[in-house]
Design a protein around this motif. Sequence first.
Motif, PDB file in Angstrom:
ATOM      1  N   ARG A 251      43.081 -32.476  35.817  1.00 36.89           N
ATOM      2  CA  ARG A 251      42.037 -31.530  35.399  1.00 36.89           C
ATOM      3  C   ARG A 251      42.585 -30.487  34.430  1.00 36.89           C
ATOM      4  N   LYS A 252      43.744 -29.942  34.741  1.00 38.54           N
ATOM      5  CA  LYS A 252      44.295 -28.867  33.909  1.00 38.54           C
ATOM      6  C   LYS A 252      44.932 -29.376  32.617  1.00 38.54           C
ATOM      7  N   SER A 253      45.616 -30.516  32.688  1.00 40.25           N
ATOM      8  CA  SER A 253      46.363 -31.003  31.519  1.00 40.25           C
ATOM      9  C   SER A 253      45.552 -31.916  30.614  1.00 40.25           C
ATOM     10  N   HIS A 254      44.535 -32.587  31.169  1.00 44.52           N
ATOM     11  CA  HIS A 254      43.796 -33.578  30.369  1.00 44.52           C
ATOM     12  C   HIS A 254      42.289 -33.382  30.407  1.00 44.52           C
ATOM     13  N   SER A 255      41.813 -32.406  31.181  1.00 43.12           N
ATOM     14  CA  SER A 255      40.367 -32.175  31.332  1.00 43.12           C
ATOM     15  C   SER A 255      39.654 -33.434  31.808  1.00 43.12           C
ATOM     16  N   VAL A 256      40.321 -34.175  32.708  1.00 46.03           N
ATOM     17  CA  VAL A 256      39.783 -35.407  33.262  1.00 46.03           C
ATOM     18  C   VAL A 256      39.524 -35.199  34.750  1.00 46.03           C
ATOM     19  N   ALA A 257      38.298 -35.514  35.180  1.00 44.73           N
ATOM     20  CA  ALA A 257      37.918 -35.355  36.584  1.00 44.73           C
ATOM     21  C   ALA A 257      38.024 -36.684  37.320  1.00 44.73           C
ATOM     22  N   VAL A 258      38.832 -36.711  38.372  1.00 37.46           N
ATOM     23  CA  VAL A 258      38.986 -37.906  39.196  1.00 37.46           C
ATOM     24  C   VAL A 258      38.803 -37.512  40.661  1.00 37.46           C
ATOM     25  N   PRO A 259      37.793 -38.031  41.351  1.00 35.68           N
ATOM     26  CA  PRO A 259      37.611 -37.705  42.764  1.00 35.68           C
ATOM     27  C   PRO A 259      38.723 -38.313  43.626  1.00 35.68           C
ATOM     28  N   GLU A 260      38.921 -37.731  44.784  1.00 36.08           N
ATOM     29  CA  GLU A 260      40.013 -38.153  45.665  1.00 36.08           C
ATOM     30  C   GLU A 260      39.921 -39.624  46.033  1.00 36.08           C
ATOM     31  N   GLU A 261      38.695 -40.121  46.244  1.00 33.40           N
ATOM     32  CA  GLU A 261      38.536 -41.519  46.665  1.00 33.40           C
ATOM     33  C   GLU A 261      38.912 -42.518  45.577  1.00 33.40           C
ATOM     34  N   ASP A 262      39.047 -42.067  44.333  1.00 36.80           N
ATOM     35  CA  ASP A 262      39.427 -42.967  43.240  1.00 36.80           C
ATOM     36  C   ASP A 262      40.925 -42.965  42.962  1.00 36.80           C
ATOM     37  N   ILE A 263      41.685 -42.342  43.863  1.00 36.46           N
ATOM     38  CA  ILE A 263      43.142 -42.396  43.802  1.00 36.46           C
ATOM     39  C   ILE A 263      43.639 -43.149  45.032  1.00 36.46           C
ATOM     40  N   LYS A 264      44.334 -44.245  44.815  1.00 40.73           N
ATOM     41  CA  LYS A 264      44.852 -45.071  45.912  1.00 40.73           C
ATOM     42  C   LYS A 264      46.368 -44.950  45.976  1.00 40.73           C
ATOM     43  N   VAL A 265      46.887 -44.762  47.187  1.00 40.00           N
ATOM     44  CA  VAL A 265      48.330 -44.669  47.405  1.00 40.00           C
ATOM     45  C   VAL A 265      48.707 -45.603  48.551  1.00 40.00           C
ATOM     46  N   PHE A 266      49.691 -46.470  48.303  1.00 34.29           N
ATOM     47  CA  PHE A 266      50.195 -47.390  49.323  1.00 34.29           C
ATOM     48  C   PHE A 266      51.679 -47.109  49.520  1.00 34.29           C
ATOM     49  N   LYS A 267      52.016 -46.573  50.690  1.00 38.96           N
ATOM     50  CA  LYS A 267      53.404 -46.200  50.976  1.00 38.96           C
ATOM     51  C   LYS A 267      54.208 -47.412  51.452  1.00 38.96           C
TER      52      LYS A 267
END
Length: 335
Positions: free
Chosen positions: A58-74
Amino acid sequence: MSHREPHKTLLPTESSDLESGLSLTPRVKLNLTIHRADKSVSPIDEWKFKRSFIDYLRKSHSVAVPEEDIKVFKYRDLKKRKREDPVARGSFIVVDLGFLSKRLRLNGEDAIGEEFLKWRKQFAAEIDGIELNLEGVKFRLSVEVPEGDDFEGMRKEWEELAAFGTRGYSRSEKQQPDTIILRGLPSRWFAEPRVSSKPSMLVTHTIFSVFGKIRNLDVSEDNDIGEDEDEDGGNLVTGLNCKIVVQFESHKDFCNALKVLSGRSLNKQGSRLRADYEVTWDRDGFFRNSRNRSEQSKRWMPVTDVGNYRSEASGRHAQVSRISPDDARRKRLKD
């Protein structure tokens, strides 16, 4: 956002309607590989990582991404892994491209495709190598465009194989691919309404025939998409997703279909679910090589009634859930 016929050339920021209430919507998807950036042995906190990454975008690219659209697999057993090994992998998807559409149109519609690729490349390059500080624990990101979202990269690969190799093709065949493989598609979206939750070959054929004449079609369960035995994740419920393999009569239709399907997600009218499927081209000759169809337990076989499938082998050989255009026409006449 405008809609055009899917067999026409679409701009990368445009949507397209399909049959059965389905539609293709544009996305920018980037894969993430996450490494430690300090001497800490603390595992990555998924929630903290998502919040920090959302703030950065948001701060560096003015791009909005909701939490559910970020996937993390440990990854499992981090203490047994080398320090240079990644601690997790994942991806994020940007679906709100309104800001980008306006920016790209400033250069004229003819240049939108090229400008979009330039923007995505620069966007990925700027994120690649950044470090996120999660309350004193630092992690470094590596970023790349997924293979299935890079149409030009896939085309370059098959052109090089055609020039220098014969993988999946006999020397007597013209080495032009004609088959698309899609994974991670909701099974019920391709089913006969009020008949079955399993995919119907006729429904699937109708949906994909808008891209061109189909030679062969195969549908199977897709229970292992994204799984990795070294990852810490929950078990998937079987039967929810399907894998679809479509062979077109012409290389041109194959190219047009792959270009439209690449870099897009699938939506269903009346559903809040979005299918961020994976797509690629067939490198191994799926319909030429019988060994790719040996797992009969994962196949759904058509029976007399449209939309019904059974999972059983005929004699010693497993049958494949496959249909040709002639089969489809015969079944429609029977109906």
